[in-house]
Each structure stands twice: as structure tokens, then as C-alpha cells.
Design a protein around this motif. Structure first.
Motif, mmCIF file in Angstrom:
data_model
loop_
_atom_site.group_PDB
_atom_site.id
_atom_site.type_symbol
_atom_site.label_atom_id
_atom_site.label_comp_id
_atom_site.label_asym_id
_atom_site.label_seq_id
_atom_site.Cartn_x
_atom_site.Cartn_y
_atom_site.Cartn_z
ATOM 1 N N ASP A 1 45.463 64.671 -5.938
ATOM 2 C CA ASP A 1 44.453 63.814 -6.560
ATOM 3 C C ASP A 1 44.963 63.146 -7.828
ATOM 4 O OD1 ASP A 1 42.671 64.460 -4.560
ATOM 5 O OD2 ASP A 1 41.576 65.956 -5.753
ATOM 6 N N LYS B 1 39.809 58.501 -0.821
ATOM 7 C CA LYS B 1 38.452 59.033 -0.664
ATOM 8 C C LYS B 1 37.526 58.041 0.038
ATOM 9 C CE LYS B 1 39.782 62.609 -3.065
ATOM 10 N NZ LYS B 1 40.192 63.831 -2.348
ATOM 11 N N ARG C 1 45.872 58.656 4.173
ATOM 12 C CA ARG C 1 45.184 59.908 4.530
ATOM 13 C C ARG C 1 44.354 60.445 3.367
ATOM 14 N NH1 ARG C 1 49.940 63.810 6.958
ATOM 15 N NH2 ARG C 1 50.562 62.578 8.791
ATOM 16 N N TYR C 2 44.795 60.175 2.150
ATOM 17 C CA TYR C 2 44.249 60.876 0.986
ATOM 18 C C TYR C 2 43.363 59.986 0.121
ATOM 19 C CZ TYR C 2 47.772 63.883 2.844
ATOM 20 O OH TYR C 2 48.515 64.642 3.726
ATOM 21 N N LYS D 1 42.363 63.963 9.265
ATOM 22 C CA LYS D 1 42.236 63.614 7.850
ATOM 23 C C LYS D 1 41.211 62.506 7.629
ATOM 24 C CE LYS D 1 45.457 66.424 6.330
ATOM 25 N NZ LYS D 1 45.143 67.532 5.407
ATOM 26 N N TYR E 1 49.296 62.948 -1.805
ATOM 27 C CA TYR E 1 48.589 64.161 -1.371
ATOM 28 C C TYR E 1 47.774 64.761 -2.514
ATOM 29 C CZ TYR E 1 48.029 69.025 0.203
ATOM 30 O OH TYR E 1 47.524 70.250 0.532
ATOM 31 N N LYS F 1 40.513 53.789 3.584
ATOM 32 C CA LYS F 1 41.308 54.717 4.391
ATOM 33 C C LYS F 1 41.585 54.157 5.783
ATOM 34 C CE LYS F 1 40.064 59.118 4.370
ATOM 35 N NZ LYS F 1 41.205 59.951 3.936
#
Length: 269
Positions: free
Chosen positions: A119, A162, A159-160, A201, A117, A167
Motif C-alpha cells: 500500500d 483499490k 492487481r493492487y 485479485k 503489492y 483495476k
């Protein structure tokens, strides 16, 4: 009339929602029932600053709310989302057995103490390496802790990411290890959670990806649970209209709601 079987209120460190507000919104949306599944993530890194659960008051509070607000048309159940880590096996088992929970989600939120979650978890590595390690952690976790009913948001870490090409490609590059995970939950008669939060997301499918859900069915998987992973009232049953066609295309016509740790089946249509 769906049930939403994954939601969080102010017992979870990452939610400020009043559980009564969650109940009232779920009723207003016409749901058949809900299951509270607040976070139990033992040993969650202090630098992230949340996920402590007041376990002594959690079940009694929700049970009282259920008694006061359930009706013939609307049922409130109490579960947990257990953050899996091999070292926490014994304590997780003790907590799960200490209360008469309806439903236990087994989820992996940490990759060697890093939560994707944030960065910072993606620094000093490549997405492919971190995501491979994420699946490895899930495999380790479900080989260690088995007292759960449904495997939560299997490709959560994606989900996280970029890069949308990464993804939305959560199965093919990792299919050997994903197949190993799916085969274990099929063999252990565990459900696979369909978590609609991924759709908000930037993902094309819920967690997990359509290819993973199809593969679960091909391997003999029969148990599906559904949840929106809401942390506030407006997220309850979010994007549930996507699920009937999606799950039908994957081979499923019904989903399970766990009551007293046993599945009860409901049609998707």
C-alpha cells in the motif's frame, strides 16, 4: 490437460511451499506438467524483506526432484522468474546462462524500487501516474534485458489498485505505451504470459487484460504461455477453466511450454 508454467515454492522468499507438495497436488489435479519459476529479484528492497534466491542450490534441487518424480504422463521443468531492472542486466544474464533452465519469465515487480503489492507504494501519487510509470519501467526493462522467453503478468500492478474502474481498465488509457511493449516482444519473438492469478485479485480477466491479449495477436504475436502464479499447492492451475474460451476469443488455439528454452505447442482444447 494443461501445464502450469508459473509457480513458486520455498526457494522464493514469498512462499513456504514444499516443492514435493506442489508436485503431488499438480499430479492429483491431472496436469500434464509444471514448471517451477522461483523468484530471482536482484536488489529487491530490503525493507520488503524477501526475494533472496539460493541460486547455487536451486537448479540442482529441482533437477533432482524432476528426475525422481517425472513420469511418462507428468513432466517437471525448472525455470526462473527474473525480476527485471536495467542495472541488473549483466548479473541476470550471467545467472540465466549459468544453468540449463527450461524457461525464463521476464517480469517487472518494481516501479523505481517500489513494489505496487504494498500500500505504501500508492502514497503521494495518483494511480494513473504510478501505473503509467509502471508501463514505462517495463519498456525500459525489455529494451535492456532480452534473455527471457515470456513476458510475465504484463499488467501486474493493476492487481493492487483499490478502484475497480481503474483495476479493470489496463489498456485503453495506456494504449500507446502498451502497444510499444507488445511490438517489442513480437519483434523479438517473445511469448506473452497469461497469468490467471489476476482473477483472484478482483480483476475480470487474467493478466493481461483481454484487450491487451487481442492487441498482441493483432500485432502478430503467436506465443502464449499460461501459469497460475501459485505460491502454495492450492493455487496450482487456479481458474484455468477460464482460459480456453478467453484465449479462443483473443485469437489463440494453442499455448507454448518452453523446454530447454524452446517452445513446444499444445492445444487449448
Amino acid at each position: 490437460m494443461f501445464w502450469d508454467n508459473h509457480m513458486h515454492c520455498n526457494f522464493s522468499g514469498d512462499s513456504e511451499a514444499d516443492p514435493l507438495d506442489m508436485i503431488n497436488v499438480a499430479k492429483a489435479k491431472g496436469l500434464r506438467g509444471i514448471t517451477f519459476t522461483d523468484h530471482l529479484d536482484l536488489g529487491y528492497p530490503q525493507e520488503y524483506g524477501f526475494f533472496d534466491l539460493d541460486i547455487e542450490n536451486y537448479y540442482p534441487t529441482h533437477h533432482k526432484l524432476a528426475l525422481e518424480n517425472s513420469t511418462d504422463e507428468f513432466t517437471i521443468l525448472t525455470g526462473l522468474e527474473v525480476g527485471l531492472q536495467p542495472w541488473a542486466k549483466n548479473e541476470n544474464e550471467e545467472i540465466v546462462k549459468a544453468y540449463p533452465f527450461d524457461f525464463i519469465i521476464g517480469s517487472t515487480h518494481l516501479i523505481d524500487r517500489l513494489d505496487p503489492y504494498f500500500d505504501s507504494s500508492w502514497e503521494n501519487t495518483t494511480p494513473e501516474a504510478l501505473l503509467t510509470r509502471y508501463y514505462e519501467c517495463i519498456l525500459e526493462n525489455i529494451n535492456t534485458f532480452t534473455d527471457f522467453d515470456s513476458l510475465g503478468h504484463l499488467d501486474y500492478a493493476f492487481r493492487y489498485v483499490k478502484d475497480s474502474s481503474i483495476k479493470n481498465n489496463t489498456y485503453e488509457p495506456y494504449k500507446d505505451i502498451v502497444d510499444a511493449i507488445l511490438q517489442i516482444i513480437v519483434n523479438k519473438d517473445k511469448a506473452l504470459e497469461i497469468n490467471s492469478k489476476a482473477l483472484s485479485k478482483g480483476m475480470k480477466y487474467p493478466n493481461p487484460h483481454k484487450d491487451i491479449v487481442k492487441r498482441y495477436h493483432e500485432l502478430g504475436g503467436k506465443l502464449i504461455t499460461i501459469g497460475a502464479d501459485a505460491h502454495s499447492p492450492d493455487g496450482i492451475a487456479a481458474d484455468f477453466d477460464f482460459l480456453p474460451d478467453f484465449l479462443n476469443e483473443c485469437g489463440f488455439t494453442e499455448y507454448a511450454v518452453y523446454q530447454k528454452r524452446n517452445p513446444v505447442f499444445y492445444p487449448l482444447r
